[in-house]
Write a protein that holds these residues in place. Structure first.
Motif, mmCIF file in Angstrom:
data_model
loop_
_atom_site.group_PDB
_atom_site.id
_atom_site.type_symbol
_atom_site.label_atom_id
_atom_site.label_comp_id
_atom_site.label_asym_id
_atom_site.label_seq_id
_atom_site.Cartn_x
_atom_site.Cartn_y
_atom_site.Cartn_z
ATOM 1 N N THR A 1 1.620 -12.872 10.459
ATOM 2 C CA THR A 1 3.122 -13.052 10.178
ATOM 3 C C THR A 1 2.235 -14.582 8.773
ATOM 4 O O THR A 1 3.456 -14.701 8.646
ATOM 5 N N GLY A 2 2.196 -15.446 9.196
ATOM 6 C CA GLY A 2 1.549 -16.666 9.579
ATOM 7 C C GLY A 2 1.128 -16.602 7.503
ATOM 8 O O GLY A 2 1.050 -17.341 7.050
ATOM 9 N N ARG B 1 3.379 -11.682 -4.085
ATOM 10 C CA ARG B 1 2.491 -10.807 -2.557
ATOM 11 C C ARG B 1 4.088 -10.113 -1.815
ATOM 12 O O ARG B 1 4.178 -9.999 -1.031
ATOM 13 N N HIS B 2 4.609 -11.522 -1.280
ATOM 14 C CA HIS B 2 6.087 -11.157 -0.970
ATOM 15 C C HIS B 2 7.258 -11.249 -1.020
ATOM 16 O O HIS B 2 8.155 -12.010 -0.213
ATOM 17 N N VAL B 3 7.325 -11.078 -2.308
ATOM 18 C CA VAL B 3 8.688 -11.572 -3.560
ATOM 19 C C VAL B 3 9.927 -10.520 -3.067
ATOM 20 O O VAL B 3 10.663 -11.487 -2.949
ATOM 21 N N GLY B 4 9.809 -9.720 -2.128
ATOM 22 C CA GLY B 4 10.605 -8.689 -1.320
ATOM 23 C C GLY B 4 11.165 -9.636 0.078
ATOM 24 O O GLY B 4 12.316 -9.352 0.448
ATOM 25 N N ILE B 5 10.743 -10.061 0.978
ATOM 26 C CA ILE B 5 10.705 -10.870 2.133
ATOM 27 C C ILE B 5 11.100 -11.813 1.825
ATOM 28 O O ILE B 5 12.567 -12.299 2.029
ATOM 29 N N LEU C 1 16.046 -13.804 9.089
ATOM 30 C CA LEU C 1 15.077 -12.088 9.113
ATOM 31 C C LEU C 1 14.060 -12.698 10.248
ATOM 32 O O LEU C 1 13.329 -14.094 10.060
ATOM 33 N N ASP C 2 13.777 -12.279 10.570
ATOM 34 C CA ASP C 2 12.777 -12.967 12.321
ATOM 35 C C ASP C 2 11.951 -11.666 12.117
ATOM 36 O O ASP C 2 11.870 -9.997 11.998
ATOM 37 N N ILE C 3 10.249 -11.319 11.697
ATOM 38 C CA ILE C 3 9.190 -10.770 11.330
ATOM 39 C C ILE C 3 8.178 -11.046 12.688
ATOM 40 O O ILE C 3 7.612 -12.097 12.721
ATOM 41 N N GLU C 4 7.704 -10.093 13.669
ATOM 42 C CA GLU C 4 7.359 -9.560 15.005
ATOM 43 C C GLU C 4 5.868 -9.227 14.048
ATOM 44 O O GLU C 4 6.591 -8.100 13.488
ATOM 45 N N SER C 5 4.625 -9.210 14.611
ATOM 46 C CA SER C 5 3.215 -8.706 14.032
ATOM 47 C C SER C 5 2.293 -8.001 14.955
ATOM 48 O O SER C 5 1.650 -9.646 14.947
#
Length: 191
Positions: free
Chosen positions: A144-145, A155-159, A174-178
């Protein structure tokens, strides 16, 4: 500008008309008719929301997500499974909030598994402060870095877009953990 508006109205109308033609041609193939009907529902629901500048109901959003998941499951056979659990549906959110996260889970998570199989879970609930939406997948996961300095690059336009719309339209986040090799969990919080 008027011509642009008129042309924008013609495009979806043309697509719906073509789907009707396909529906009639395939009338002796029940599976084809079912898929065309599903695609038509998805396109109608999505097209109606594309110009939406106000928040929509969670139920409207979930209908779009369910139509999307139906088509994806049909496309990939038994390789994709999903579950939607709703404990709270009394709030509004920006259009395509859950849709974006589910699509990312399938495209960038599950489909990148070696066998292309996996599941996506959507859980909608509330705590004492927020309405919460969790979208989890058991896909490949990622570091997620790469999102920390997200400037909306290709690459990340949606997010990037989703984070901005959540903040501007609903005061949400919005928080993303992976975890690489285990999957991803996206958590949306809307006050």
């Amino acid at each position: 500008m008027k011509v642009d508006i008129l042309m924008a109205q013609i495009k979806p109308h043309f697509i719906y008309n073509m789907l009707t033609v396909l529906w009639e041609i395939c009338s002796d193939n029940p599976k084809a008719v079912e898929l065309i009907r599903g695609m038509s529902k998805y396109l109608r629901g999505s097209a109606d929301l594309l110009d939406e500048t106000q928040c929509i109901t969670i139920d409207t959003e979930l209908e779009t997500v369910e139509n999307y998941l139906y088509l994806i499951k049909e496309r990939f056979g038994g390789n994709i499974s999903s579950e939607i659990s709703v404990e709270n549906n009394g709030f509004l959110l920006p259009a395509f909030t859950i849709q974006t996260l589910v699509e990312n889970a399938v495209t960038h998570g599950i489909r990148k598994n070696k066998d292309g199989q996996g599941s996506v879970l959507v859980h909608v609930y509330a705590d004492s402060k927020d309405n919460i939406i969790e979208v989890k997948d058991d896909g490949v996961g990622f570091d997620t870095g790469i999102l920390e300095h997200d400037d909306g690059g290709e690459r990340h336009v949606g997010i990037y877009n989703l984070r901005n719309r959540l903040e501007l339209m609903s005061g949400g986040s919005l928080d993303i953990e992976s975890v690489t090799g285990e999957g991803t969990k996206a958590t949306v919080r809307i006050p």
